[in-house]
Design a protein around this motif. Structure first.
Motif, PDB file in Angstrom:
ATOM      1  N   ILE A 379       0.861  -1.346  -0.033  1.00  0.00           N
ATOM      2  CA  ILE A 379       0.036  -0.062  -0.031  1.00  0.00           C
ATOM      3  C   ILE A 379       0.705   1.176  -0.013  1.00  0.00           C
ATOM      4  O   ILE A 379       1.886   1.399   0.484  1.00  0.00           O
ATOM      5  CB  ILE A 379      -0.906  -0.117   1.128  1.00  0.00           C
ATOM      6  N   HIS A 380       0.323   2.249  -0.747  1.00  0.00           N
ATOM      7  CA  HIS A 380       1.171   3.628  -0.789  1.00  0.00           C
ATOM      8  C   HIS A 380       1.329   4.114   0.514  1.00  0.00           C
ATOM      9  O   HIS A 380       0.349   4.057   1.347  1.00  0.00           O
ATOM     10  CB  HIS A 380       0.546   4.649  -1.894  1.00  0.00           C
ATOM     11  N   PRO A 381       2.558   4.710   0.796  1.00  0.00           N
ATOM     12  CA  PRO A 381       2.705   5.612   2.054  1.00  0.00           C
ATOM     13  C   PRO A 381       1.605   6.447   2.349  1.00  0.00           C
ATOM     14  O   PRO A 381       1.331   6.743   3.661  1.00  0.00           O
ATOM     15  CB  PRO A 381       4.148   6.103   1.934  1.00  0.00           C
ATOM     16  N   ALA A 382       1.130   6.999   1.588  1.00  0.00           N
ATOM     17  CA  ALA A 382       0.236   8.046   1.560  1.00  0.00           C
ATOM     18  C   ALA A 382      -0.975   7.625   2.336  1.00  0.00           C
ATOM     19  O   ALA A 382      -1.666   8.413   3.105  1.00  0.00           O
ATOM     20  CB  ALA A 382      -0.080   8.829   0.331  1.00  0.00           C
ATOM     21  N   VAL A 383      -1.514   6.581   2.027  1.00  0.00           N
ATOM     22  CA  VAL A 383      -2.528   5.891   2.738  1.00  0.00           C
ATOM     23  C   VAL A 383      -2.154   5.466   4.213  1.00  0.00           C
ATOM     24  O   VAL A 383      -3.091   5.888   5.044  1.00  0.00           O
ATOM     25  CB  VAL A 383      -3.048   4.524   1.914  1.00  0.00           C
ATOM     26  N   LEU A 384      -1.036   5.265   4.460  1.00  0.00           N
ATOM     27  CA  LEU A 384      -0.628   4.762   5.710  1.00  0.00           C
ATOM     28  C   LEU A 384      -0.849   6.326   6.519  1.00  0.00           C
ATOM     29  O   LEU A 384      -1.149   6.310   7.671  1.00  0.00           O
ATOM     30  CB  LEU A 384       0.775   4.343   5.835  1.00  0.00           C
ATOM     31  N   VAL A 385      -0.212   7.159   5.829  1.00  0.00           N
ATOM     32  CA  VAL A 385      -0.441   8.495   6.590  1.00  0.00           C
ATOM     33  C   VAL A 385      -1.784   9.187   6.850  1.00  0.00           C
ATOM     34  O   VAL A 385      -2.053   9.519   7.943  1.00  0.00           O
ATOM     35  CB  VAL A 385       0.360   9.608   5.936  1.00  0.00           C
ATOM     36  N   VAL A 386      -2.473   8.747   6.011  1.00  0.00           N
ATOM     37  CA  VAL A 386      -4.026   9.447   5.942  1.00  0.00           C
ATOM     38  C   VAL A 386      -4.572   8.623   7.313  1.00  0.00           C
ATOM     39  O   VAL A 386      -5.215   9.284   8.116  1.00  0.00           O
ATOM     40  CB  VAL A 386      -4.651   9.008   4.871  1.00  0.00           C
ATOM     41  N   ALA A 387      -4.451   7.143   7.293  1.00  0.00           N
ATOM     42  CA  ALA A 387      -5.107   6.650   8.454  1.00  0.00           C
ATOM     43  C   ALA A 387      -4.577   6.822   9.724  1.00  0.00           C
ATOM     44  O   ALA A 387      -5.277   7.204  10.781  1.00  0.00           O
ATOM     45  CB  ALA A 387      -4.872   5.062   8.236  1.00  0.00           C
ATOM     46  N   LEU A 388      -3.215   7.112   9.859  1.00  0.00           N
ATOM     47  CA  LEU A 388      -2.660   7.758  11.186  1.00  0.00           C
ATOM     48  C   LEU A 388      -2.852   8.941  11.509  1.00  0.00           C
ATOM     49  O   LEU A 388      -3.236   9.482  12.882  1.00  0.00           O
ATOM     50  CB  LEU A 388      -1.183   7.506  11.081  1.00  0.00           C
ATOM     51  N   VAL A 389      -3.270   9.998  10.240  1.00  0.00           N
ATOM     52  CA  VAL A 389      -3.612  11.286  10.805  1.00  0.00           C
ATOM     53  C   VAL A 389      -5.130  11.344  11.214  1.00  0.00           C
ATOM     54  O   VAL A 389      -5.328  12.085  12.414  1.00  0.00           O
ATOM     55  CB  VAL A 389      -3.563  12.374   9.298  1.00  0.00           C
ATOM     56  N   LEU A 390      -6.029  10.269  10.787  1.00  0.00           N
ATOM     57  CA  LEU A 390      -7.378  10.398  11.340  1.00  0.00           C
ATOM     58  C   LEU A 390      -7.261  10.084  12.720  1.00  0.00           C
ATOM     59  O   LEU A 390      -8.001  10.327  13.547  1.00  0.00           O
ATOM     60  CB  LEU A 390      -8.095   9.361  10.425  1.00  0.00           C
ATOM     61  N   GLN A 391      -6.240   9.011  12.957  1.00  0.00           N
ATOM     62  CA  GLN A 391      -6.297   8.599  14.502  1.00  0.00           C
ATOM     63  C   GLN A 391      -5.630   9.644  15.218  1.00  0.00           C
ATOM     64  O   GLN A 391      -6.057   9.973  16.489  1.00  0.00           O
ATOM     65  CB  GLN A 391      -5.311   7.138  14.477  1.00  0.00           C
ATOM     66  N   GLY A 392      -4.568  10.328  14.864  1.00  0.00           N
ATOM     67  CA  GLY A 392      -4.083  11.644  15.685  1.00  0.00           C
ATOM     68  C   GLY A 392      -5.216  12.455  15.904  1.00  0.00           C
ATOM     69  O   GLY A 392      -5.305  13.174  17.073  1.00  0.00           O
ATOM     70  N   VAL A 393      -5.912  12.782  15.023  1.00  0.00           N
ATOM     71  CA  VAL A 393      -7.081  13.800  15.184  1.00  0.00           C
ATOM     72  C   VAL A 393      -7.980  13.237  16.198  1.00  0.00           C
ATOM     73  O   VAL A 393      -8.412  14.059  17.303  1.00  0.00           O
ATOM     74  CB  VAL A 393      -7.835  14.052  13.798  1.00  0.00           C
ATOM     75  N   GLY A 394      -8.243  11.953  16.262  1.00  0.00           N
ATOM     76  CA  GLY A 394      -9.195  11.353  17.101  1.00  0.00           C
ATOM     77  C   GLY A 394      -8.692  11.599  18.552  1.00  0.00           C
ATOM     78  O   GLY A 394      -9.142  11.715  19.620  1.00  0.00           O
ATOM     79  N   ILE A 395      -7.342  11.218  18.692  1.00  0.00           N
ATOM     80  CA  ILE A 395      -6.593  11.500  19.967  1.00  0.00           C
ATOM     81  C   ILE A 395      -6.695  12.687  20.589  1.00  0.00           C
ATOM     82  O   ILE A 395      -6.764  12.788  21.587  1.00  0.00           O
ATOM     83  CB  ILE A 395      -5.274  10.591  19.756  1.00  0.00           C
ATOM     84  N   GLY A 396      -6.366  13.633  19.739  1.00  0.00           N
ATOM     85  CA  GLY A 396      -6.366  14.911  20.141  1.00  0.00           C
ATOM     86  C   GLY A 396      -7.570  15.505  20.620  1.00  0.00           C
ATOM     87  O   GLY A 396      -7.719  16.420  21.470  1.00  0.00           O
ATOM     88  N   CYS A 397      -8.712  14.983  19.954  1.00  0.00           N
ATOM     89  CA  CYS A 397     -10.121  15.387  20.382  1.00  0.00           C
ATOM     90  C   CYS A 397     -10.424  14.813  21.645  1.00  0.00           C
ATOM     91  O   CYS A 397     -11.505  15.346  22.223  1.00  0.00           O
ATOM     92  CB  CYS A 397     -11.041  15.201  19.242  1.00  0.00           C
ATOM     93  N   THR A 398      -9.788  13.625  21.850  1.00  0.00           N
ATOM     94  CA  THR A 398     -10.530  13.110  23.277  1.00  0.00           C
ATOM     95  C   THR A 398      -9.491  12.837  24.375  1.00  0.00           C
ATOM     96  O   THR A 398     -10.068  12.811  25.677  1.00  0.00           O
ATOM     97  CB  THR A 398     -10.642  11.205  22.733  1.00  0.00           C
ATOM     98  N   PHE A 399      -8.186  12.885  24.039  1.00  0.00           N
ATOM     99  CA  PHE A 399      -7.205  12.707  25.380  1.00  0.00           C
ATOM    100  C   PHE A 399      -7.472  13.455  26.411  1.00  0.00           C
ATOM    101  O   PHE A 399      -7.328  13.011  27.436  1.00  0.00           O
ATOM    102  CB  PHE A 399      -5.935  12.941  24.671  1.00  0.00           C
ATOM    103  N   GLN A 400      -7.570  14.744  26.321  1.00  0.00           N
ATOM    104  CA  GLN A 400      -7.549  15.575  27.437  1.00  0.00           C
ATOM    105  C   GLN A 400      -9.223  16.151  27.647  1.00  0.00           C
ATOM    106  O   GLN A 400      -9.613  16.562  28.704  1.00  0.00           O
ATOM    107  CB  GLN A 400      -6.942  16.965  27.457  1.00  0.00           C
ATOM    108  N   THR A 401      -9.961  15.758  26.628  1.00  0.00           N
ATOM    109  CA  THR A 401     -11.332  16.232  26.546  1.00  0.00           C
ATOM    110  C   THR A 401     -11.895  15.554  27.671  1.00  0.00           C
ATOM    111  O   THR A 401     -12.884  15.845  28.610  1.00  0.00           O
ATOM    112  CB  THR A 401     -11.925  16.118  25.219  1.00  0.00           C
ATOM    113  N   THR A 402     -11.533  14.070  27.809  1.00  0.00           N
ATOM    114  CA  THR A 402     -12.419  13.217  28.480  1.00  0.00           C
ATOM    115  C   THR A 402     -11.924  13.678  30.296  1.00  0.00           C
ATOM    116  O   THR A 402     -12.717  13.426  31.154  1.00  0.00           O
ATOM    117  CB  THR A 402     -11.908  11.704  28.549  1.00  0.00           C
ATOM    118  N   LEU A 403     -10.657  14.048  30.404  1.00  0.00           N
ATOM    119  CA  LEU A 403     -10.430  14.600  31.533  1.00  0.00           C
ATOM    120  C   LEU A 403     -11.092  16.004  32.310  1.00  0.00           C
ATOM    121  O   LEU A 403     -11.514  15.728  33.093  1.00  0.00           O
ATOM    122  CB  LEU A 403      -8.948  15.010  31.646  1.00  0.00           C
TER     123      LEU A 403
END
Length: 548
Positions: A379-403
Motif C-alpha cells: 500500500i502507498h505510504p500516503a494511505v498509511l499517513v492518512v489513516a494515522l492522521v485520522l487517528q491522531g485527530v481522534g486522539i487529540g479530540c479525546t485525550f484531554q477532553t475526557t479529563l
C-alpha cells in the motif's frame, strides 16, 4: 454505603483547598515551566524502546532486556493513583518536586548501571517519577485555572505528549549512532534537575504544612499496599504471559490469583475501611463518568499498542529503516498535538465537550478501520499517513477532553483523584492492550512461518517475534513469504483496534454534555475574571469562591 460515603466526605472536608487561580502573566510562566518538564518526562518514556537492542547487547541481556520497559510501565501504573491523594495530604508543589528529583537521580543511576538487574530497578524508579510528573502536572494546572479554561491549557499539555513521544525515539537513535546509550540518561537526568530548579521558585502554593506526623496517619497505607500488590502481581503475568511465560505456567497462574485477591481486598478497603481512600468508589457512581472511564481504558489499549507495534510493521513488513519507521509515526503525533490545541480552544470558547468526543471517537474508528483493512505489503505510504492522521485527530479530540469532562461531572474536591484514576486506567489499558497484542502477534506469526526457509532465519522468527531476521541470503520469493507472515500477524493486532474504538464510540451515547460552567461561577466568568485572571487581591478571592 451512605454512612461510609458520609464518613469519607467528613475526612476529606478537613483537607485544604489548594485552588490557586493566578494572574495571566504568572499563569503563563508557571504553565511554561510545567510544559517543558512534561515534554522531558515523555521523552524519557518514549526513547527507551530504541535503546533496548543496544542495551541488551552491552549488558548481555538480550533475552530479558524488555524488562527495562516492563518495570517502567508497572511502576508508572502502580503509583499513578497514589500521587493524587498524596498531593491532597502533603501539597502539590513538594510532591511534584520530589518526583522531579527522583527522575534526576534514577536516570543518572540508569546511566551508571553495570548489570541488567540494576538497570531494571532504576528504570522502575524512573517509572515512579514520570508517573508523578504526568499526574501532578495536570493536577497543578487544574488548581491554577478555571474549569472552563482548563480545556485550552490541558489541550496544550496533550500536544506536549505528542512532542515528547515523537522526539524521544529520534533523540535516542541519534545518541546510539554517535555514542553510548548511557548518554541519554545522563542528559535527561540533569534536564530534570534543571526543571526542579526552575519549578521551585516558579510554582506557587497556598498549602500550609501542619503536623506531618498527623498527615502520615491520614494516608491510606493499607490501600496503597493492596493496590501495589494487585497492580504488580497482575501486570507482570499480563505483560509476560504468552511470550516469556506460557499462560498455563504455575508462576503466571499464582501471580494472577494473588493479584486478583489483592484487587478484591483493595475494593473492600476503599469502600468500608479507609477514611481517605486512594480511589473513592463514588467516582464510578455516575453513568457519565463510568462511560468516560471505559473510554479512557479502551483508548489506552490502542494508543500504547500503536506506539510500540507500528515500528515493527514498518520494519518487518515494509522493510523500512528504524529512522524511517520513527519518521512515519510523526503524522499521528503531529495531528494529535495540533488537534489537542484546537480542541482545547473549542472547549474554552463554547463550554461544551460532547461534540469533541463524538467526532474524536468517530475519527479513531475510521482510522483504525482503514488500518485494519488496507495496511499490507504494498500500500502507498500516503494511505498509511492518512489513516494515522485520522487517528491522531481522534486522539487529540479525546485525550484531554475526557479529563476536563470528568472534572465537570464531579465534585471540585475530587479533581486530583480524578486525574490520578484517569492515568491509572489509561496505563492499565496500555498494559492489557500490549499483552493482548503481544499474544496475537506471537501466536499468529508462529502459525504462519514458511516451512522452506533456512533454519537460522526460522530460528530468529521463532525465538523473538519482534526481531527482524537477516534476509540477505534469501531469494526474492522467500523475502516476500517472510514479509507476508509478518503482515498476517500484524493484521491480527490491527483488527484488535477496531472493536476497542467501536465500543468507545458507542459508549458516547451514555454521555450527556452538561457543559463546563457551573451556576456559581457563571457571573465571575461573564465578567471576564475567570478568563483573564486578576491582578488584585479582591478579584482573586472572588474567583476562588466561584471556581469549581
Amino acid at each position: 454505603m451512605a454512612k461510609t460515603d458520609a464518613r469519607q466526605r467528613n475526612a476529606e472536608a478537613g483537607l485544604p483547598d489548594q485552588m490557586n487561580l493566578l494572574p495571566r502573566a504568572q499563569l503563563l510562566t508557571v504553565f511554561a515551566a510545567l510544559s517543558v518538564v512534561f515534554v522531558i518526562s515523555y521523552i524519557d518514556q518514549s526513547s527507551l524502546g530504541v535503546l533496548l537492542p543496544t542495551i541488551g547487547r552491552d549488558l548481555n541481556a538480550e533475552t530479558t532486556v524488555s524488562l527495562a520497559s516492563t518495570s517502567t510501565m508497572i511502576a508508572n501504573t502502580t503509583f499513578q493513583a497514589l500521587y493524587g491523594r498524596l498531593s491532597d495530604v502533603f501539597g502539590r508543589k513538594y510532591i511534584y518536586l520530589s518526583a522531579l528529583f527522583l527522575l534526576f537521580l534514577s536516570d543518572l543511576l540508569c546511566g551508571f548501571a553495570k548489570t541488567a538487574t540494576q538497570l531494571y530497578v532504576f528504570r522502575g524508579f524512573s517509572g515512579i517519577a514520570t508517573g508523578g510528573i504526568n499526574a501532578l502536572t495536570m493536577i497543578i494546572v487544574s488548581d491554577i485555572v478555571t474549569l472552563r479554561q482548563r480545556g485550552k491549557y490541558q489541550g496544550i499539555l496533550s500536544s506536549c505528549v505528542g512532542i515528547g513521544n515523537s522526539t524521544g525515539p529520534f533523540i535516542a537513535a541519534a545518541i546510539i549512532d554517535h555514542t553510548t546509550w548511557r548518554v541519554l540518561f545522563w542528559v535527561i537526568g540533569p534536564c530534570a534537575f534543571v526543571g526542579l530548579l526552575i519549578a521551585y521558585p516558579t510554582i506557587p502554593t497556598n498549602f500550609k504544612g501542619g503536623d506531618y506526623r498527623q498527615k502520615l496517619k491520614q494516608v491510606d497505607t493499607l490501600g496503597i499496599l493492596l493496590a501495589s500488590i494487585s497492580v504488580i502481581f497482575l501486570l507482570i503475568p499480563i505483560s509476560t504471559g504468552g511470550t516469556e511465560y506460557a499462560w498455563n505456567c504455575p508462576l503466571v497462574i499464582s501471580f494472577l490469583c494473588i493479584g486478583g485477591a489483592a484487587a478484591i481486598a483493595f475494593v473492600y478497603v476503599e469502600w468500608k475501611v479507609s477514611l481517605l481512600p486512594m480511589i473513592p468508589l463514588r467516582l464510578f457512581n455516575s453513568t457519565i463518568c463510568g462511560a468516560m472511564y471505559a473510554q479512557i481504558f479502551l483508548s489506552g489499549c490502542t494508543y500504547y499498542v500503536q506506539l510500540n507495534f507500528l515500528p515493527g510493521y514498518y520494519q518487518n513488513v515494509r522493510g523500512y529503516s528504524s529512522i524511517t519507521s520513527a519518521a512515519l509515526t510523526i503524522p499521528m503525533v503531529l495531528a494529535q498535538a495540533l488537534t489537542s490545541i484546537n480542541a482545547g480552544t473549542f472547549m474554552t470558547k463554547t463550554g461544551r465537550y460532547g461534540h469533541l468526543l463524538y467526532f474524536g471517537y468517530t475519527m479513531l474508528a475510521i482510522g483504525t478501520g482503514i488500518q485494519c483493512g488496507v495496511f499490507n505489503l504494498t500500500i502507498h505510504p500516503a494511505v498509511l499517513v492518512v489513516a494515522l492522521v485520522l487517528q491522531g485527530v481522534g486522539i487529540g479530540c479525546t485525550f484531554q477532553t475526557t479529563l476536563v469532562a470528568l472534572q465537570a461531572n464531579s465534585a471540585k474536591s475530587d479533581r486530583a483523584i480524578i486525574i490520578s484514576v484517569r492515568g491509572l486506567l489509561r496505563s492499565l489499558g496500555g498494559a492489557v492492550g500490549l499483552a493482548i497484542a503481544s499474544a496475537l502477534l506471537s501466536n499468529v506469526l508462529l502459525q504462519n512461518i514458511p516451512t522452506d526457509l533456512p533454519p537460522d532465519v526460522r530460528a530468529v522468527m521463532e525465538h523473538s517475534v519482534y526481531a527482524t531476521p537477516d534476509m540477505a541470503s534469501l531469494s526474492y520469493d522467500q523475502k516476500r513469504m517472510v514479509a507476508h507472515a509478518y503482515m498476517i500477524a500484524y493484521r491480527a493486532v490491527f483488527i484488535f483496534f477496531v472493536p476497542c474504538m467501536a465500543l468507545s464510540l458507542a459508549v458516547c451515547l451514555l454521555i450527556n454534555d452538561t457543559g463546563l460552567e457551573r451556576q456559581d461561577e457563571k457571573s465571575a466568568f461573564n465578567a471576564g475574571d475567570a478568563e483573564e485572571g486578576t491582578k488584585s487581591e479582591r478579584s482573586g478571592k472572588d474567583l476562588e469562591k466561584t471556581q469549581v
